[in-house]
Write a protein that holds these residues in place. Structure first.
Motif, PDB file in Angstrom:
ATOM      1  N   VAL A  22       5.456  50.281 -15.172  1.00 58.48           N
ATOM      2  CA  VAL A  22       5.874  50.886 -13.907  1.00 58.48           C
ATOM      3  C   VAL A  22       5.839  49.782 -12.857  1.00 58.48           C
ATOM      4  N   MET A  23       6.855  49.749 -11.993  1.00 57.27           N
ATOM      5  CA  MET A  23       6.910  48.689 -10.977  1.00 57.27           C
ATOM      6  C   MET A  23       7.064  49.292  -9.596  1.00 57.27           C
ATOM      7  N   GLU A  26       8.117  45.497  -3.025  1.00 50.67           N
ATOM      8  CA  GLU A  26       8.072  45.450  -1.561  1.00 50.67           C
ATOM      9  C   GLU A  26       8.888  44.226  -1.161  1.00 50.67           C
ATOM     10  N   VAL A 225       3.017  45.764 -10.469  1.00 47.58           N
ATOM     11  CA  VAL A 225       3.241  46.139 -11.868  1.00 47.58           C
ATOM     12  C   VAL A 225       2.001  46.853 -12.394  1.00 47.58           C
TER      13      VAL A 225
HETATM   14  P1  ADP Z   1       0.255  47.831  -0.145  1.00 47.71           P
HETATM   15  O1  ADP Z   1      -0.192  48.059   1.246  1.00 47.71           O
HETATM   16  O2  ADP Z   1      -0.852  47.755  -1.124  1.00 47.71           O
HETATM   17  O3  ADP Z   1       1.202  46.690  -0.241  1.00 47.71           O
HETATM   18  P2  ADP Z   1       2.480  49.592  -0.245  1.00 47.71           P
HETATM   19  O4  ADP Z   1       2.471  51.075  -0.128  1.00 47.71           O
HETATM   20  O5  ADP Z   1       3.083  48.796   0.867  1.00 47.71           O
HETATM   21  O6  ADP Z   1       0.998  49.161  -0.545  1.00 47.71           O
HETATM   22  O7  ADP Z   1       3.257  49.185  -1.556  1.00 47.71           O
HETATM   23  C1  ADP Z   1       2.798  49.509  -2.806  1.00 47.71           C
HETATM   24  C2  ADP Z   1       3.931  49.345  -3.792  1.00 47.71           C
HETATM   25  O8  ADP Z   1       3.383  49.492  -5.098  1.00 47.71           O
HETATM   26  C3  ADP Z   1       4.991  50.417  -3.670  1.00 47.71           C
HETATM   27  O9  ADP Z   1       6.237  49.867  -4.005  1.00 47.71           O
HETATM   28  C4  ADP Z   1       4.574  51.437  -4.710  1.00 47.71           C
HETATM   29  O10 ADP Z   1       5.671  52.150  -5.223  1.00 47.71           O
HETATM   30  C5  ADP Z   1       4.009  50.556  -5.788  1.00 47.71           C
HETATM   31  N1  ADP Z   1       2.988  51.191  -6.610  1.00 47.71           N
HETATM   32  C6  ADP Z   1       2.025  52.043  -6.225  1.00 47.71           C
HETATM   33  N2  ADP Z   1       1.264  52.385  -7.277  1.00 47.71           N
HETATM   34  C7  ADP Z   1       1.758  51.726  -8.363  1.00 47.71           C
HETATM   35  C8  ADP Z   1       1.383  51.653  -9.739  1.00 47.71           C
HETATM   36  N3  ADP Z   1       0.353  52.312 -10.224  1.00 47.71           N
HETATM   37  N4  ADP Z   1       2.122  50.870 -10.540  1.00 47.71           N
HETATM   38  C9  ADP Z   1       3.153  50.161 -10.064  1.00 47.71           C
HETATM   39  N5  ADP Z   1       3.541  50.190  -8.785  1.00 47.71           N
HETATM   40  C10 ADP Z   1       2.848  50.963  -7.926  1.00 47.71           C
END
Ligand code: ADP
Ligand code: MG
Ligand code: ZN
Length: 515
Positions: A22-23, A26, A225
Protein backbone atom coordinates in the motif's frame (compact mmCIF):
# COMPACT_ATOMS: atom_id res chain seq x y z
CA UNK A 1 32.11 9.00 5.48
CA UNK A 2 30.46 6.80 8.09
CA UNK A 3 29.60 3.32 6.90
CA UNK A 4 25.89 2.57 6.83
CA UNK A 5 24.78 -0.97 7.60
CA UNK A 6 22.73 -2.17 4.66
CA UNK A 7 19.32 -3.56 5.55
CA UNK A 8 18.28 -7.04 4.50
CA UNK A 9 15.95 -7.08 1.51
CA UNK A 10 13.73 -9.83 0.11
CA UNK A 11 13.62 -10.68 -3.57
CA UNK A 12 10.79 -8.62 -5.07
CA UNK A 13 8.81 -11.53 -6.54
CA UNK A 14 9.03 -13.43 -3.29
CA UNK A 15 7.86 -10.33 -1.40
CA UNK A 16 4.90 -10.06 -3.77
CA UNK A 17 3.95 -13.69 -3.16
CA UNK A 18 3.69 -13.00 0.58
CA UNK A 19 2.61 -9.37 0.95
CA UNK A 20 0.24 -6.76 -0.44
CA UNK A 21 1.80 -3.27 -0.80
CA UNK A 22 0.00 0.00 0.00
CA UNK A 23 1.40 3.43 -0.88
CA UNK A 24 0.62 7.02 -0.10
CA UNK A 25 2.32 9.81 -1.99
CA UNK A 26 2.80 13.35 -0.78
CA UNK A 27 3.89 15.71 -3.53
CA UNK A 28 5.07 19.25 -2.85
CA UNK A 29 4.89 21.67 -5.74
CA UNK A 30 6.44 25.13 -5.75
CA UNK A 31 4.16 27.54 -7.58
CA UNK A 32 5.88 29.81 -10.06
CA UNK A 33 4.14 32.97 -8.93
CA UNK A 34 6.20 36.15 -9.36
CA UNK A 35 6.15 36.83 -5.60
CA UNK A 36 6.13 34.78 -2.39
CA UNK A 37 3.09 33.43 -0.53
CA UNK A 38 2.76 36.14 2.10
CA UNK A 39 5.05 38.99 0.98
CA UNK A 40 6.20 40.77 -2.17
CA UNK A 41 9.65 39.16 -2.42
CA UNK A 42 10.59 37.71 -5.82
CA UNK A 43 10.82 33.94 -6.25
CA UNK A 44 13.48 33.44 -8.97
CA UNK A 45 15.67 30.34 -8.70
CA UNK A 46 19.44 30.63 -8.22
CA UNK A 47 19.69 34.22 -6.97
CA UNK A 48 22.47 35.39 -4.62
CA UNK A 49 21.74 33.86 -1.16
CA UNK A 50 19.52 35.98 1.10
CA UNK A 51 18.95 38.61 -1.60
CA UNK A 52 15.21 37.83 -1.90
CA UNK A 53 14.04 38.34 1.66
CA UNK A 54 12.10 40.87 3.76
CA UNK A 55 10.83 41.20 7.35
CA UNK A 56 7.76 39.05 6.56
CA UNK A 57 9.54 36.01 5.15
CA UNK A 58 12.34 36.40 7.71
CA UNK A 59 9.73 36.34 10.48
CA UNK A 60 10.93 39.57 12.07
CA UNK A 61 8.82 40.80 15.00
CA UNK A 62 5.73 42.75 14.01
CA UNK A 63 5.81 41.84 10.31
CA UNK A 64 2.36 41.00 8.96
CA UNK A 65 1.70 38.51 6.14
CA UNK A 66 -0.78 39.08 3.29
CA UNK A 67 -2.02 36.17 1.15
CA UNK A 68 -0.90 36.03 -2.50
CA UNK A 69 -4.15 35.99 -4.51
CA UNK A 70 -2.53 34.36 -7.52
CA UNK A 71 -1.25 31.49 -5.35
CA UNK A 72 -4.73 30.87 -3.95
CA UNK A 73 -6.11 30.82 -7.50
CA UNK A 74 -3.44 28.33 -8.56
CA UNK A 75 -4.24 26.15 -5.55
CA UNK A 76 -7.92 26.12 -6.50
CA UNK A 77 -7.15 25.35 -10.15
CA UNK A 78 -4.96 22.43 -9.06
CA UNK A 79 -7.77 21.22 -6.78
CA UNK A 80 -10.32 21.47 -9.57
CA UNK A 81 -8.08 19.69 -12.07
CA UNK A 82 -7.77 16.89 -9.49
CA UNK A 83 -11.56 16.64 -9.28
CA UNK A 84 -11.57 17.96 -5.71
CA UNK A 85 -14.18 19.88 -3.75
CA UNK A 86 -13.12 23.46 -3.06
CA UNK A 87 -13.66 24.61 0.53
CA UNK A 88 -16.24 27.37 0.97
CA UNK A 89 -14.26 28.65 3.93
CA UNK A 90 -10.84 27.62 5.19
CA UNK A 91 -7.98 28.98 7.25
CA UNK A 92 -4.24 28.82 7.44
CA UNK A 93 -2.66 27.21 10.47
CA UNK A 94 0.68 27.50 12.22
CA UNK A 95 2.70 24.33 12.26
CA UNK A 96 5.14 24.89 15.09
CA UNK A 97 8.59 23.45 15.04
CA UNK A 98 12.14 24.69 15.25
CA UNK A 99 14.58 24.34 12.42
CA UNK A 100 17.30 26.81 11.38
CA UNK A 101 16.00 27.08 7.82
CA UNK A 102 12.61 28.22 9.11
CA UNK A 103 13.08 31.73 10.53
CA UNK A 104 9.58 32.13 12.01
CA UNK A 105 9.83 28.87 13.99
CA UNK A 106 6.51 27.90 12.51
CA UNK A 107 5.42 27.12 8.98
CA UNK A 108 2.25 28.76 7.77
CA UNK A 109 0.33 25.83 6.36
CA UNK A 110 -3.16 24.40 6.34
CA UNK A 111 -4.19 21.61 8.68
CA UNK A 112 -7.73 20.32 9.04
CA UNK A 113 -9.18 22.91 6.63
CA UNK A 114 -7.46 22.37 3.28
CA UNK A 115 -8.49 24.50 0.30
CA UNK A 116 -9.21 21.36 -1.80
CA UNK A 117 -10.15 17.82 -0.76
CA UNK A 118 -11.70 14.56 -1.90
CA UNK A 119 -10.59 14.25 -5.54
CA UNK A 120 -8.96 11.74 -7.84
CA UNK A 121 -6.58 11.46 -10.78
CA UNK A 122 -6.89 8.71 -13.37
CA UNK A 123 -3.45 7.46 -14.34
CA UNK A 124 -2.67 5.49 -17.46
CA UNK A 125 -0.24 2.61 -16.99
CA UNK A 126 2.16 1.25 -19.58
CA UNK A 127 -0.27 -1.41 -20.81
CA UNK A 128 -2.96 1.22 -21.32
CA UNK A 129 -4.99 0.29 -18.23
CA UNK A 130 -6.19 3.02 -15.87
CA UNK A 131 -5.47 3.23 -12.14
CA UNK A 132 -7.54 5.75 -10.20
CA UNK A 133 -5.53 7.54 -7.50
CA UNK A 134 -7.79 8.95 -4.79
CA UNK A 135 -6.69 12.40 -3.61
CA UNK A 136 -7.09 13.10 0.09
CA UNK A 137 -6.40 16.82 -0.07
CA UNK A 138 -4.37 19.60 -1.66
CA UNK A 139 -3.42 22.36 0.74
CA UNK A 140 -1.48 25.61 0.67
CA UNK A 141 1.70 26.27 2.61
CA UNK A 142 5.04 28.00 2.29
CA UNK A 143 8.47 26.62 1.59
CA UNK A 144 11.34 26.76 4.08
CA UNK A 145 14.80 28.18 3.46
CA UNK A 146 17.76 25.99 2.56
CA UNK A 147 20.68 24.88 4.74
CA UNK A 148 24.08 24.23 3.25
CA UNK A 149 26.42 22.12 5.36
CA UNK A 150 30.09 22.85 4.73
CA UNK A 151 33.15 20.76 5.45
CA UNK A 152 31.74 17.22 5.51
CA UNK A 153 32.20 14.61 2.82
CA UNK A 154 28.50 14.00 2.23
CA UNK A 155 26.96 17.48 2.28
CA UNK A 156 24.89 16.34 5.24
CA UNK A 157 25.07 17.95 8.67
CA UNK A 158 26.96 14.98 10.15
CA UNK A 159 30.66 15.66 9.80
CA UNK A 160 30.21 19.25 8.65
CA UNK A 161 32.13 22.00 10.46
CA UNK A 162 29.70 24.80 9.80
CA UNK A 163 26.38 25.47 8.07
CA UNK A 164 25.03 28.33 5.98
CA UNK A 165 21.38 29.25 5.60
CA UNK A 166 19.78 30.82 2.53
CA UNK A 167 16.29 32.23 3.12
CA UNK A 168 15.48 33.02 -0.53
CA UNK A 169 13.22 29.98 -0.70
CA UNK A 170 11.51 30.73 2.62
CA UNK A 171 7.94 31.76 1.90
CA UNK A 172 7.70 30.53 -1.71
CA UNK A 173 4.16 29.20 -2.21
CA UNK A 174 3.86 25.44 -2.02
CA UNK A 175 0.94 23.18 -2.66
CA UNK A 176 1.05 19.78 -0.98
CA UNK A 177 -1.00 17.12 -2.71
CA UNK A 178 -1.67 14.05 -0.58
CA UNK A 179 -3.15 10.81 -1.84
CA UNK A 180 -5.32 8.44 0.13
CA UNK A 181 -3.64 5.07 0.74
CA UNK A 182 -3.31 3.54 -2.72
CA UNK A 183 -4.47 -0.07 -2.55
CA UNK A 184 -4.97 -2.79 -5.11
CA UNK A 185 -1.89 -2.08 -7.23
CA UNK A 186 -0.23 -5.36 -6.22
CA UNK A 187 3.10 -6.00 -7.86
CA UNK A 188 2.61 -2.92 -10.02
CA UNK A 189 2.83 -0.59 -7.01
CA UNK A 190 6.21 0.91 -8.06
CA UNK A 191 4.93 1.45 -11.63
CA UNK A 192 1.72 3.03 -10.33
CA UNK A 193 3.71 5.38 -8.07
CA UNK A 194 5.87 6.53 -10.96
CA UNK A 195 2.92 6.85 -13.35
CA UNK A 196 1.01 8.95 -10.81
CA UNK A 197 3.88 11.41 -10.24
CA UNK A 198 4.41 11.61 -13.99
CA UNK A 199 0.70 12.25 -14.70
CA UNK A 200 0.58 14.83 -11.91
CA UNK A 201 3.61 16.58 -13.37
CA UNK A 202 2.00 16.69 -16.83
CA UNK A 203 -1.18 18.07 -15.32
CA UNK A 204 0.63 20.79 -13.35
CA UNK A 205 2.60 21.72 -16.43
CA UNK A 206 -0.59 21.98 -18.49
CA UNK A 207 -2.08 24.18 -15.75
CA UNK A 208 1.03 26.38 -16.01
CA UNK A 209 1.25 26.81 -12.24
CA UNK A 210 4.77 25.49 -11.59
CA UNK A 211 8.07 24.74 -13.30
CA UNK A 212 7.66 21.16 -11.99
CA UNK A 213 11.40 20.53 -12.19
CA UNK A 214 12.11 17.58 -9.90
CA UNK A 215 15.87 18.06 -10.29
CA UNK A 216 15.62 21.68 -9.07
CA UNK A 217 13.23 20.75 -6.29
CA UNK A 218 10.19 22.64 -7.58
CA UNK A 219 8.39 19.28 -7.41
CA UNK A 220 9.31 16.88 -4.58
CA UNK A 221 7.81 13.57 -3.62
CA UNK A 222 7.64 11.72 -0.30
CA UNK A 223 6.69 8.07 -0.70
CA UNK A 224 4.86 6.24 2.10
CA UNK A 225 4.91 2.46 1.85
CA UNK A 226 3.49 -0.32 3.99
CA UNK A 227 2.86 -4.02 3.55
CA UNK A 228 0.07 -6.25 4.79
CA UNK A 229 -0.20 -10.02 4.49
CA UNK A 230 -1.33 -11.22 1.09
CA UNK A 231 -4.57 -13.19 1.34
CA UNK A 232 -5.90 -12.99 -2.21
CA UNK A 233 -5.89 -10.96 -5.40
CA UNK A 234 -4.95 -7.30 -4.82
CA UNK A 235 -8.50 -6.10 -5.50
CA UNK A 236 -10.38 -8.95 -3.80
CA UNK A 237 -12.66 -8.06 -0.89
CA UNK A 238 -10.70 -10.35 1.46
CA UNK A 239 -7.48 -8.52 0.60
CA UNK A 240 -9.02 -5.05 0.89
CA UNK A 241 -10.38 -5.97 4.34
CA UNK A 242 -6.92 -6.61 5.82
CA UNK A 243 -5.82 -3.70 8.06
CA UNK A 244 -2.97 -1.54 6.77
CA UNK A 245 0.54 -2.22 8.01
CA UNK A 246 2.98 0.26 9.50
CA UNK A 247 4.32 2.76 6.96
CA UNK A 248 7.64 4.39 6.36
CA UNK A 249 7.92 7.76 4.64
CA UNK A 250 10.85 8.10 2.23
CA UNK A 251 11.57 11.81 1.83
CA UNK A 252 12.46 13.94 -1.16
CA UNK A 253 12.57 11.37 -3.91
CA UNK A 254 13.60 13.64 -6.72
CA UNK A 255 13.12 11.92 -10.06
CA UNK A 256 10.44 9.74 -11.62
CA UNK A 257 12.80 6.80 -11.79
CA UNK A 258 13.69 7.23 -8.13
CA UNK A 259 10.02 7.16 -7.12
CA UNK A 260 9.72 3.74 -8.73
CA UNK A 261 13.01 2.47 -7.28
CA UNK A 262 12.38 3.82 -3.76
CA UNK A 263 8.93 2.20 -3.55
CA UNK A 264 10.33 -1.07 -4.82
CA UNK A 265 13.23 -0.97 -2.37
CA UNK A 266 11.01 -0.23 0.63
CA UNK A 267 8.68 -3.09 -0.33
CA UNK A 268 11.64 -5.50 -0.38
CA UNK A 269 13.00 -4.10 2.89
CA UNK A 270 9.68 -4.26 4.77
CA UNK A 271 9.13 -7.78 3.45
CA UNK A 272 12.45 -8.97 4.87
CA UNK A 273 11.64 -7.48 8.30
CA UNK A 274 8.08 -8.83 8.43
CA UNK A 275 9.05 -12.24 7.10
CA UNK A 276 11.64 -12.58 9.87
CA UNK A 277 8.91 -11.87 12.41
CA UNK A 278 10.01 -8.29 13.07
CA UNK A 279 7.98 -5.11 12.92
CA UNK A 280 8.51 -2.06 10.75
CA UNK A 281 9.44 1.13 12.57
CA UNK A 282 7.26 4.10 11.63
CA UNK A 283 9.89 6.61 10.57
CA UNK A 284 11.08 8.85 7.78
CA UNK A 285 13.77 7.44 5.51
CA UNK A 286 16.37 9.06 3.25
CA UNK A 287 16.64 7.91 -0.36
CA UNK A 288 20.16 7.41 -1.78
CA UNK A 289 20.12 7.82 -5.51
CA UNK A 290 23.65 6.40 -6.00
CA UNK A 291 23.25 3.16 -4.06
CA UNK A 292 19.51 2.73 -4.57
CA UNK A 293 18.76 2.20 -0.89
CA UNK A 294 17.04 4.09 1.92
CA UNK A 295 18.45 4.76 5.37
CA UNK A 296 16.76 5.63 8.63
CA UNK A 297 15.77 9.26 9.19
CA UNK A 298 13.79 10.23 12.26
CA UNK A 299 11.12 8.30 14.12
CA UNK A 300 7.75 9.80 13.42
CA UNK A 301 4.53 8.91 15.15
CA UNK A 302 1.06 9.83 13.95
CA UNK A 303 0.55 11.79 17.14
CA UNK A 304 3.47 14.06 16.37
CA UNK A 305 2.61 17.33 18.06
CA UNK A 306 3.16 20.42 15.98
CA UNK A 307 0.68 22.34 18.17
CA UNK A 308 -1.23 23.43 15.09
CA UNK A 309 -3.51 26.39 15.65
CA UNK A 310 -5.33 28.77 13.27
CA UNK A 311 -3.09 31.57 11.99
CA UNK A 312 -4.31 34.75 13.71
CA UNK A 313 -2.62 37.16 11.29
CA UNK A 314 -4.42 36.01 8.13
CA UNK A 315 -8.07 36.26 7.22
CA UNK A 316 -9.87 33.03 6.23
CA UNK A 317 -10.06 32.15 2.54
CA UNK A 318 -13.68 32.03 1.40
CA UNK A 319 -13.95 31.74 -2.38
CA UNK A 320 -17.44 32.38 -3.77
CA UNK A 321 -18.92 29.66 -5.97
CA UNK A 322 -18.80 32.11 -8.88
CA UNK A 323 -15.04 32.42 -8.40
CA UNK A 324 -14.70 28.65 -8.34
CA UNK A 325 -16.71 28.24 -11.53
CA UNK A 326 -14.75 31.01 -13.26
CA UNK A 327 -11.53 29.15 -12.40
CA UNK A 328 -12.97 25.83 -13.53
CA UNK A 329 -13.54 27.43 -16.93
CA UNK A 330 -9.79 28.10 -17.20
CA UNK A 331 -8.78 24.43 -16.87
CA UNK A 332 -6.78 23.02 -19.79
CA UNK A 333 -7.71 19.88 -21.68
CA UNK A 334 -6.55 16.97 -19.45
CA UNK A 335 -3.11 15.80 -20.69
CA UNK A 336 -4.20 12.18 -21.25
CA UNK A 337 -7.14 13.29 -23.38
CA UNK A 338 -5.01 15.76 -25.31
CA UNK A 339 -2.47 13.02 -26.05
CA UNK A 340 -5.18 10.74 -27.43
CA UNK A 341 -6.65 13.54 -29.55
CA UNK A 342 -3.26 14.45 -31.05
CA UNK A 343 -2.40 10.81 -31.73
CA UNK A 344 -5.61 10.35 -33.65
CA UNK A 345 -5.24 13.68 -35.52
CA UNK A 346 -1.71 12.76 -36.50
CA UNK A 347 -2.44 9.14 -37.34
CA UNK A 348 0.47 7.85 -35.24
CA UNK A 349 0.66 4.28 -33.94
CA UNK A 350 0.96 3.80 -30.16
CA UNK A 351 4.65 3.17 -30.61
CA UNK A 352 5.16 6.30 -32.70
CA UNK A 353 3.27 8.40 -30.17
CA UNK A 354 5.35 6.97 -27.33
CA UNK A 355 8.56 7.82 -29.21
CA UNK A 356 7.38 11.38 -29.68
CA UNK A 357 6.41 11.68 -26.01
CA UNK A 358 9.66 10.18 -24.79
CA UNK A 359 11.52 12.63 -26.97
CA UNK A 360 9.50 15.46 -25.41
CA UNK A 361 8.58 16.64 -28.91
CA UNK A 362 4.77 16.80 -28.71
CA UNK A 363 4.53 20.60 -28.66
CA UNK A 364 7.21 20.99 -31.33
CA UNK A 365 5.32 18.64 -33.63
CA UNK A 366 2.05 20.38 -32.89
CA UNK A 367 3.58 23.71 -33.92
CA UNK A 368 5.26 22.21 -36.95
CA UNK A 369 1.98 20.75 -38.19
CA UNK A 370 0.29 24.10 -37.53
CA UNK A 371 3.01 25.69 -39.71
CA UNK A 372 1.95 23.46 -42.60
CA UNK A 373 4.02 20.25 -42.43
CA UNK A 374 2.50 16.78 -42.47
CA UNK A 375 2.51 14.97 -39.12
CA UNK A 376 4.73 12.24 -40.58
CA UNK A 377 7.34 14.70 -41.84
CA UNK A 378 7.25 16.68 -38.59
CA UNK A 379 7.98 13.53 -36.60
CA UNK A 380 10.67 12.36 -39.00
CA UNK A 381 12.64 15.61 -38.88
CA UNK A 382 12.34 16.32 -35.13
CA UNK A 383 13.12 12.76 -34.03
CA UNK A 384 16.07 12.47 -36.43
CA UNK A 385 19.18 14.59 -36.31
CA UNK A 386 17.96 17.31 -33.88
CA UNK A 387 16.93 14.71 -31.25
CA UNK A 388 20.12 12.77 -31.72
CA UNK A 389 22.22 15.88 -31.16
CA UNK A 390 20.14 17.05 -28.18
CA UNK A 391 20.64 13.61 -26.60
CA UNK A 392 24.35 13.71 -27.20
CA UNK A 393 24.44 17.08 -25.42
CA UNK A 394 22.36 15.69 -22.56
CA UNK A 395 19.61 18.22 -23.23
CA UNK A 396 15.93 17.96 -23.94
CA UNK A 397 14.96 18.73 -27.50
CA UNK A 398 12.94 21.85 -26.66
CA UNK A 399 15.81 23.53 -24.79
CA UNK A 400 18.33 22.40 -27.40
CA UNK A 401 16.32 23.72 -30.35
CA UNK A 402 15.49 26.99 -28.58
CA UNK A 403 19.17 27.62 -27.83
CA UNK A 404 20.01 27.07 -31.51
CA UNK A 405 17.13 29.18 -32.75
CA UNK A 406 15.87 26.13 -34.64
CA UNK A 407 12.09 26.37 -34.85
CA UNK A 408 8.98 24.47 -35.98
CA UNK A 409 8.73 27.02 -38.80
CA UNK A 410 12.15 25.89 -40.04
CA UNK A 411 11.05 22.26 -40.08
CA UNK A 412 7.84 23.13 -41.92
CA UNK A 413 9.87 25.10 -44.48
CA UNK A 414 12.27 22.21 -44.96
CA UNK A 415 9.35 19.85 -45.51
CA UNK A 416 7.82 22.27 -48.04
CA UNK A 417 11.10 22.27 -50.01
CA UNK A 418 10.81 18.48 -50.28
CA UNK A 419 7.11 18.30 -51.11
CA UNK A 420 7.42 21.04 -53.73
CA UNK A 421 10.07 18.91 -55.44
CA UNK A 422 12.98 21.29 -55.00
CA UNK A 423 14.94 18.93 -52.71
CA UNK A 424 15.16 15.19 -52.41
CA UNK A 425 15.62 13.53 -49.04
CA UNK A 426 19.39 13.47 -48.97
CA UNK A 427 19.60 17.10 -50.06
CA UNK A 428 17.10 17.99 -47.34
CA UNK A 429 19.40 16.35 -44.81
CA UNK A 430 22.27 18.53 -45.98
CA UNK A 431 20.06 21.59 -45.68
CA UNK A 432 19.10 20.54 -42.15
CA UNK A 433 22.79 20.29 -41.26
CA UNK A 434 23.28 23.83 -42.51
CA UNK A 435 20.31 25.16 -40.56
CA UNK A 436 21.52 23.45 -37.37
CA UNK A 437 24.97 24.96 -38.02
CA UNK A 438 23.37 28.41 -37.96
CA UNK A 439 23.67 29.08 -41.70
CA UNK A 440 20.14 30.48 -41.93
CA UNK A 441 16.67 29.36 -42.96
CA UNK A 442 16.24 26.19 -45.05
CA UNK A 443 15.65 28.19 -48.23
CA UNK A 444 18.70 30.36 -47.53
CA UNK A 445 20.87 27.28 -46.92
CA UNK A 446 19.60 25.54 -50.06
CA UNK A 447 20.31 28.68 -52.08
CA UNK A 448 23.76 29.22 -50.57
CA UNK A 449 24.77 25.59 -51.11
CA UNK A 450 23.25 25.48 -54.58
CA UNK A 451 21.02 22.56 -53.69
CA UNK A 452 18.21 22.02 -56.17
CA UNK A 453 16.92 18.95 -57.93
CA UNK A 454 17.64 19.27 -61.64
CA UNK A 455 14.30 19.83 -63.29
CA UNK A 456 15.79 19.77 -66.76
CA UNK A 457 14.85 16.36 -68.19
CA UNK A 458 17.42 16.81 -70.95
CA UNK A 459 20.34 16.63 -68.50
CA UNK A 460 18.81 13.63 -66.76
CA UNK A 461 18.16 11.86 -70.06
CA UNK A 462 21.76 12.44 -71.15
CA UNK A 463 22.99 10.91 -67.91
CA UNK A 464 20.69 7.90 -68.32
CA UNK A 465 21.88 7.34 -71.90
CA UNK A 466 25.50 7.53 -70.80
CA UNK A 467 25.01 5.05 -67.95
CA UNK A 468 23.14 2.59 -70.17
CA UNK A 469 25.92 2.79 -72.73
CA UNK A 470 28.69 2.15 -70.18
CA UNK A 471 26.83 -0.77 -68.53
CA UNK A 472 25.64 -2.95 -71.43
CA UNK A 473 25.47 -6.10 -69.29
CA UNK A 474 23.14 -4.53 -66.70
CA UNK A 475 21.06 -3.00 -69.48
CA UNK A 476 20.69 -6.43 -71.06
CA UNK A 477 19.39 -7.90 -67.82
CA UNK A 478 16.73 -5.20 -67.57
CA UNK A 479 15.75 -5.83 -71.20
CA UNK A 480 15.31 -9.51 -70.20
CA UNK A 481 12.81 -8.41 -67.53
CA UNK A 482 15.09 -8.30 -64.48
CA UNK A 483 13.65 -4.96 -63.38
CA UNK A 484 15.37 -5.00 -59.98
CA UNK A 485 18.72 -4.58 -61.77
CA UNK A 486 17.66 -0.97 -62.49
CA UNK A 487 18.83 -0.05 -58.95
CA UNK A 488 22.48 -0.31 -59.98
CA UNK A 489 21.92 2.06 -62.89
CA UNK A 490 19.90 4.56 -60.81
CA UNK A 491 22.81 4.79 -58.38
CA UNK A 492 25.17 5.65 -61.20
CA UNK A 493 22.79 8.17 -62.71
CA UNK A 494 22.55 9.91 -59.31
CA UNK A 495 26.36 9.97 -59.19
CA UNK A 496 26.53 11.51 -62.68
CA UNK A 497 24.02 14.14 -61.54
CA UNK A 498 25.98 14.78 -58.30
CA UNK A 499 22.92 13.76 -56.28
CA UNK A 500 20.79 16.53 -57.74
CA UNK A 501 18.28 14.37 -59.52
CA UNK A 502 14.97 12.81 -58.72
CA UNK A 503 15.66 9.09 -58.28
CA UNK A 504 12.05 8.19 -59.16
CA UNK A 505 12.29 10.01 -62.45
CA UNK A 506 15.62 8.39 -63.27
CA UNK A 507 14.06 4.97 -62.72
CA UNK A 508 11.11 5.79 -64.98
CA UNK A 509 13.44 6.92 -67.76
CA UNK A 510 15.70 3.86 -67.51
CA UNK A 511 12.75 1.47 -67.66
CA UNK A 512 11.14 3.41 -70.51
CA UNK A 513 14.34 3.10 -72.54
CA UNK A 514 14.96 -0.58 -71.83
CA UNK A 515 11.51 -2.14 -71.97
P1 ADP B 1 2.34 12.99 7.49
O1 ADP B 1 2.03 14.21 8.26
O2 ADP B 1 2.84 11.87 8.33
O3 ADP B 1 3.20 13.27 6.32
P2 ADP B 1 0.10 12.91 5.75
O4 ADP B 1 -1.33 12.74 6.12
O5 ADP B 1 0.54 14.24 5.23
O6 ADP B 1 0.94 12.46 7.01
O7 ADP B 1 0.48 11.85 4.65
C1 ADP B 1 0.47 10.50 4.90
C2 ADP B 1 0.48 9.77 3.59
O8 ADP B 1 0.68 8.38 3.87
C3 ADP B 1 -0.83 9.85 2.84
O9 ADP B 1 -0.58 9.84 1.46
C4 ADP B 1 -1.55 8.58 3.26
O10 ADP B 1 -2.43 8.12 2.27
C5 ADP B 1 -0.40 7.61 3.37
N1 ADP B 1 -0.62 6.53 4.32
C6 ADP B 1 -1.24 6.58 5.51
N2 ADP B 1 -1.22 5.37 6.09
C7 ADP B 1 -0.56 4.53 5.25
C8 ADP B 1 -0.19 3.15 5.31
N3 ADP B 1 -0.48 2.38 6.34
N4 ADP B 1 0.49 2.65 4.26
C9 ADP B 1 0.83 3.41 3.22
N5 ADP B 1 0.51 4.71 3.12
C10 ADP B 1 -0.17 5.28 4.13
MG1 MG C 1 2.67 15.26 5.11
ZN1 ZN D 1 9.65 38.50 1.87
Amino acid sequence: MTAVATDAVMDYDEAMAKFDPVMGLEVHVELHTATKMFCGCPTGFGAEPNSQVCPVCLGLPGALPVVNEKAVESAMRIGLALNCEIAEWCRFARKNYFYPDMPKNFQTSQYDEPIAYGGYLDVELEDGSIYRVEIERAHMEEDTGKSLHIGGATGRIHGADHSLVDYNRAGIPLIEIVTKPMVGAGERAPEVAKAYVSALRDLLRALDVSDVKMEQGSMRCDANVSLRPKVGDPLSSEQLAVPLGTRTETKNVNSLRSVERAVRYEISRHAAILDAGGSVLQETRHWHEDTGITTSGRVKSDAEDYRYFPEPDLVPVAPTREMVEALRATLPEPPGQRRKRLQSDWGYSDLEMRDVMNAGAVELIEETVAAGASAGAAKKWWLGEPSRRANAEGQDIVTYAAALGFTPAHVAELDALVTSGRLNDSMARQVLDGVLAGEGTPTAVADARGLELVKDDGALEAAVDKVIETNPDVAAKIRDGKVQAAGALIGQVMKEMKGQADAGKARELILAKLQ
